[in-house]
Design an enzyme around this catalytic site. Structure first.
Site, short mmCIF file in Angstrom:
data_model
loop_
_atom_site.label_atom_id
_atom_site.label_comp_id
_atom_site.label_asym_id
_atom_site.label_seq_id
_atom_site.Cartn_x
_atom_site.Cartn_y
_atom_site.Cartn_z
N CYS A 71 -67.58 81.49 29.57
CA CYS A 71 -68.11 81.79 28.29
C CYS A 71 -69.74 81.79 28.28
CB CYS A 71 -67.45 80.77 27.22
SG CYS A 71 -66.18 81.05 26.93
N GLY A 107 -56.21 83.72 28.86
CA GLY A 107 -55.32 83.29 29.62
C GLY A 107 -55.95 83.75 31.03
N CYS A 202 -61.01 78.35 14.76
CA CYS A 202 -60.95 79.17 16.13
C CYS A 202 -61.74 80.56 16.15
CB CYS A 202 -59.58 79.23 16.82
SG CYS A 202 -58.47 77.76 16.46
#
Length: 383
Positions: A71, A107, A202
């Site tokens: 990220c 994922g 989130c």
């Protein structure tokens, strides 16, 4: 920065990246043939995706370096572009980031080998065995927030206030994916995800692109560029021993990396946290925004609740955090996030942020973190 969108929109990464690069070049007032090196960040994609995007702008033969730092990818691309310019290797470089994401939680792409994040996941699963069935990012950041609450007795409402604040800021950001305000009650009543984290705490999977042109002062003068901001300090850090040996989930998600990077930047720039007018920080979850306030020195350790309740994290307070709406409301296209943060700060420093403008913005701080790990902190000053 392109408008951020849902994966369901189906906008290809080639378009997102090329659009962002063209916007940056147009804003700078130069053509692509003036760019001497390009650093291109993305997380989910095939090799040489950077070339696939930039070849649409021109075939100039310049070095194009692909960057993947989870990220923190976009900021890592900027870190490299800044190094190239500051060292004198080039006079002008492009930092570009983009992401075409899939719906749902993050994922692994390759399931036939050990994930680089297995060490991080094993730590949370030792403390919370039920976390094995929870997606990676959610369980790490939820556990970090839970540790913070256990340590300081912080009410869950404080975290919900962070999400509500983000939505209020995003109302005025035409590029944000979520612009509808949400109340503290709505945040707390949204479906539970893991531990004390609810769905509205989130950030959403998002697609988008962002880009920055970095050059020397001499290049700017020679080519008639308007200097929009100055990089006063920048640091990139990776994990320290405490991440793996101190049994602290706050350190697992980057507290030590953030504090170290921030301390380096304050020393480089000659400014401290009290001098900062606004911050774009990595609020992938409300828990991380709370933890990051303290790691960046915006408030004292254990003081985040008071910082939030006093309104010191928004307009009229000490430092406006995430005027863009942050990752929680603006969205989080992994490779683009860091450069989107920089774009927001540059607009703010130039008085170009419209109804979300921070008054008299002169010193801005950016924080971008990637589990695995990397953290970039950048300080910008008004040109």
């Amino acid at each position: 920065m392109t408008p951020f969108s849902s994966p369901k929109a189906g906008i290809p990464y080639t378009q997102l990246g090329a659009d962002a690069a063209r916007m940056a070049l147009k804003d700078a007032g130069i053509d692509y043939d003036k760019i001497q090196q390009a650093y291109v960040g993305w997380v989910y994609g095939d090799s040489t995706a950077g070339q696939a995007v930039l070849y649409d702008l021109g075939l100039t033969g310049i070095p194009i370096i692909n960057v993947n730092n989870n990220c923190a990818t976009g900021s890592s691309a900027l870190f490299l572009a800044r190094q190239a310019v500051e060292s004198g290797v080039v006079e002008c470089a492009l930092a570009l980031g983009f992401e075409q994401m899939s719906p749902g939680a993050l994922g692994s792409v390759f399931n036939d080998r050990v994930t680089p994040l297995s060490r991080f996941e094993s730590i949370v699963e030792e403390q919370f065995p039920e976390a094995k069935e929870v997606p990676m990012a959610i369980k790490l950041f939820a556990a970090a927030g839970y540790e913070y609450q256990e340590k300081y007795g912080t009410e869950t409402e404080i975290f919900a206030r962070v999400r509500s604040k983000a939505s209020q800021h995003a109302i005025h950001n035409e590029r944000a994916i979520f612009r509808k305000p949400v109340s503290v009650e709505e945040v707390m009543q949204s479906p539970s995800i893991f531990l004390n984290v609810t769905r509205l705490q989130c950030c959403p999977p998002t697609c988008g692109g962002a880009a920055v042109v970095v050059c020397t002062e001499a290049f700017a003068r020679k080519n008639g560029l308007k200097q929009k901001a100055v990089i006063l300090g920048q640091a990139l850090t990776t994990d320290y021993p405490g991440t793996f040996y101190d049994h602290s989930m706050m350190k697992v998600v980057g507290y030590d990396m953030t504090k170290s990077a921030a301390d380096k930047v304050y020393e480089q720039a000659g400014y401290g946290p009290g001098d900062v007018d606004l911050v774009e920080l990595h609020d992938c979850f409300t828990t991380n925004e709370i933890i990051t306030y303290e790691a960046l020195g915006l408030c004292e350790e254990g003081g985040a609740a008071k910082f939030v309740l006093d309104g010191d994290n928004t307009y009229g307070g000490k430092v406006v955090t995430n005027p863009s709406g942050g990752l929680l409301s603006k969205g989080h296209p992994l490779g683009a996030t860091g450069l989107a943060q920089i774009s927001e700060l540059v607009w703010q420093l130039n008085g170009e942020a419209g109804d979300r403008q921070v008054e008299n913005a002169r010193i801005a701080l950016q924080h971008n973190i990637g589990i695995g790990g990397a953290c970039v902190v950048t300080m910008l000053g008004k040109a």
